[in-house]
Design an enzyme around this catalytic site. Sequence first.
Site, PDB file in Angstrom:
ATOM      1  N   LEU A  10       0.811  -1.220   0.000  1.00  0.00           N
ATOM      2  CA  LEU A  10       0.000   0.000   0.000  1.00  0.00           C
ATOM      3  C   LEU A  10       0.847   1.275   0.000  1.00  0.00           C
ATOM      4  CD1 LEU A  10      -2.790  -1.186   2.487  1.00  0.00           C
ATOM      5  CD2 LEU A  10      -2.880  -1.155  -0.030  1.00  0.00           C
ATOM      6  N   VAL A  74       4.131  -4.159  -5.233  1.00  0.00           N
ATOM      7  CA  VAL A  74       5.381  -3.891  -4.514  1.00  0.00           C
ATOM      8  C   VAL A  74       6.485  -3.639  -5.536  1.00  0.00           C
ATOM      9  CG1 VAL A  74       4.693  -5.240  -2.495  1.00  0.00           C
ATOM     10  CG2 VAL A  74       5.996  -6.355  -4.308  1.00  0.00           C
ATOM     11  N   SER A 128      -0.441   2.084 -16.217  1.00  0.00           N
ATOM     12  CA  SER A 128       0.201   3.366 -16.469  1.00  0.00           C
ATOM     13  C   SER A 128      -0.696   4.516 -16.075  1.00  0.00           C
ATOM     14  CB  SER A 128       0.565   3.508 -17.946  1.00  0.00           C
ATOM     15  OG  SER A 128       1.152   4.787 -18.162  1.00  0.00           O
ATOM     16  N   GLY A 129      -0.053   5.589 -15.684  1.00  0.00           N
ATOM     17  CA  GLY A 129      -0.799   6.796 -15.365  1.00  0.00           C
ATOM     18  C   GLY A 129      -0.339   7.457 -14.080  1.00  0.00           C
ATOM     19  N   LYS A 182       3.618  -2.910 -21.616  1.00  0.00           N
ATOM     20  CA  LYS A 182       3.877  -1.765 -20.733  1.00  0.00           C
ATOM     21  C   LYS A 182       5.326  -1.289 -20.879  1.00  0.00           C
ATOM     22  CE  LYS A 182       3.517   1.508 -17.766  1.00  0.00           C
ATOM     23  NZ  LYS A 182       4.428   1.600 -16.700  1.00  0.00           N
ATOM     24  N   ASN A 186       6.612   2.408 -22.057  1.00  0.00           N
ATOM     25  CA  ASN A 186       7.606   3.251 -21.396  1.00  0.00           C
ATOM     26  C   ASN A 186       8.738   3.639 -22.335  1.00  0.00           C
ATOM     27  OD1 ASN A 186       6.014   2.784 -19.145  1.00  0.00           O
ATOM     28  ND2 ASN A 186       7.750   2.614 -17.763  1.00  0.00           N
ATOM     29  N   GLU A 189       7.428   6.304 -24.283  1.00  0.00           N
ATOM     30  CA  GLU A 189       7.401   7.472 -23.377  1.00  0.00           C
ATOM     31  C   GLU A 189       8.772   8.166 -23.377  1.00  0.00           C
ATOM     32  OE1 GLU A 189       5.759   6.603 -19.367  1.00  0.00           O
ATOM     33  OE2 GLU A 189       7.638   7.361 -18.564  1.00  0.00           O
ATOM     34  N   TYR A 190       9.840   7.390 -23.281  1.00  0.00           N
ATOM     35  CA  TYR A 190      11.199   7.971 -23.322  1.00  0.00           C
ATOM     36  C   TYR A 190      11.412   8.728 -24.642  1.00  0.00           C
ATOM     37  CZ  TYR A 190      13.358   5.323 -19.349  1.00  0.00           C
ATOM     38  OH  TYR A 190      13.714   4.804 -18.127  1.00  0.00           O
ATOM     39  N   ARG A 446      32.152  -9.034 -44.906  1.00  0.00           N
ATOM     40  CA  ARG A 446      32.040 -10.199 -44.013  1.00  0.00           C
ATOM     41  C   ARG A 446      32.549 -11.461 -44.703  1.00  0.00           C
ATOM     42  NH1 ARG A 446      27.128 -11.803 -42.938  1.00  0.00           N
ATOM     43  NH2 ARG A 446      27.637 -12.746 -40.936  1.00  0.00           N
TER      44      ARG A 446
HETATM   45  C1  6PG Z   1       3.629   5.210 -16.236  1.00  0.00           C
HETATM   46  C2  6PG Z   1       5.065   5.596 -16.087  1.00  0.00           C
HETATM   47  C3  6PG Z   1       5.657   5.014 -14.839  1.00  0.00           C
HETATM   48  C4  6PG Z   1       6.966   5.651 -14.397  1.00  0.00           C
HETATM   49  C5  6PG Z   1       7.996   5.734 -15.481  1.00  0.00           C
HETATM   50  C6  6PG Z   1       9.196   6.550 -15.082  1.00  0.00           C
HETATM   51  O1  6PG Z   1       3.341   4.609 -17.261  1.00  0.00           O
HETATM   52  O2  6PG Z   1       2.819   5.534 -15.366  1.00  0.00           O
HETATM   53  O3  6PG Z   1       5.760   5.121 -17.189  1.00  0.00           O
HETATM   54  O4  6PG Z   1       5.764   3.638 -15.032  1.00  0.00           O
HETATM   55  O5  6PG Z   1       6.708   6.922 -13.900  1.00  0.00           O
HETATM   56  O6  6PG Z   1       8.367   4.443 -15.784  1.00  0.00           O
HETATM   57  O7  6PG Z   1      10.291   5.942 -15.651  1.00  0.00           O
HETATM   58  P1  6PG Z   1      11.774   6.423 -15.468  1.00  0.00           P
HETATM   59  O8  6PG Z   1      11.995   6.667 -14.008  1.00  0.00           O
HETATM   60  O9  6PG Z   1      12.595   5.294 -15.991  1.00  0.00           O
HETATM   61  O10 6PG Z   1      11.890   7.676 -16.260  1.00  0.00           O
END
Ligand code: 6PG
Length: 476
Positions: A10, A74, A128-129, A182, A186, A189-190, A446
């Site tokens: 939690l 966790v 995510s979120g 997921k 991410n 996201e990067y 090669r």
């Molecule tokens: C999400 C985010 C979450 C996290 C990132 C941060 O989907 O809610 O992606 O999982 O905030 O993974 O990632 P870094 O610390 O590697 O930038």
Amino acid sequence: GTAQIGVTGLAVMGRNLARNFARNGFTVAVHNRSFARTQSLVAEHGEEGTFVPSESVEDFVASLARPRKIVVMVKAGPATDAVIDELVPLLDEGDIVIDAGNAHFPDTRRREAALREKGLHFVGSGVSGGEEGALLGPSIMPGGTRESYEVLGPILEAISAKVDGVPCCTYVGPDGAGHFVKMVHNGIEYADMQLIAEAYDLLKQGLGASAAQIGEIFAQWNTGDLESFLIEITADVLAHVDAATGAAFVDIVLDQAEQKGTGRWTVQNGLDLGVPITGIAEATFARALSGSVPQREAARAALPAATLPWDVSDRDAFIEDVRQALYASKVVAYSQGFDQIAAASAEFGWDIDRGAMARIWRGGCIIRARFLNRITEAYERDPQLPLLLADEYFTAAVGDGLAAWRRIVAGAAQHGVPVPAFSSSLSYYDGVRAVTLPANLIQAQRDFFGAHTYRRTDRDGSFHTQWSTDRTEHDA
Ligand code: 6PG
């Protein structure tokens, strides 16, 4: 027991997920290693719904209706294994353990196999979120058996974000598929964040614009094709003023990006599968470069720039060029990420519906964006689409911005602004569309040094040339 769902762990994410279940009318069993946290959850939020707190794992398990559904929230890694090991002996056949953390998908595959052997379901689920999403509606990416989704799906869909009434949650695929998707989320996201950061840098260096001015440009962009959560928060962040100094907040933040590992996993997997996810890789390496302090210090003093000052005569045209380059680069990064999902789906037999993944990312998650509708539509047009970029909508969208994209990447190179994600995306675009690539020369090299053989353009088979003797060609 009577509780419909349980949450153990939690900390902030687990707490908010538990509250989300309760707010949606589910009776939620709650448990935490230290009972004080469980008690504080019930004390502070008990009126939001029905919580059944337990101090011991035994009581927690006993408080759940069967088949039990237990969300483990966790820290990824050994902590997750420890909680699973504690739960498993207390469970009965058909019970479902859900790992909602950012687990690495090979771990999820291992755990799923181990629990399946015991007659239990293990659902590795991407969530995510962030904190707010967990409470108000995240995007949820559950893997595991279809059978487990029959029972679990309605509960997860109920607490997920909704877009046009459609839940941002769907069955992803067997074993590690949910955590894999997921992970790629991410990675994307990067890439998205890096592209936005490069656009910010271009506007800063090209126009000499202030953070506040750039914030206004992003706010404007958020009304068009680029509309997304990340663009929106970028505008917000850029407008923020540091209370202590009165300076723009971004100007007092140290320029060394950190990461917790999901981007790195995505890149490692891209290498394993041989999928060129160049946007995600450049974004991950850009974070590494920013944190390479001794190297940056050595380079700053020693490496000449040999650039000219950037003389942007038409500010509005430049801003529009950056916007178009950003959009085109973003399409490439997403296209690459969806390729990676397709490759893994084939490799592991997951049968992932890519259009459905874009659909459940429209809301709740960090990369939520208007443009994800376009991706869903593209896969509806052709579920086997080999390349998202080659879908008619994206071909046209990128084509419209192509000249701007080239001007920006060329300008950045001439003026010494690092744009690894913009430029690698353009190189990918030119590479993937090329009629011929110089890989013919690689193959010849090669064969020369290692007798690695090559194929010919004019007939089938594999061949080797005896480079060190008479240079005759033989079937290999
Ligand atoms: C999400 C985010 C979450 C996290 C990132 C941060 O989907 O809610 O992606 O999982 O905030 O993974 O990632 P870094 O610390 O590697 O930038």
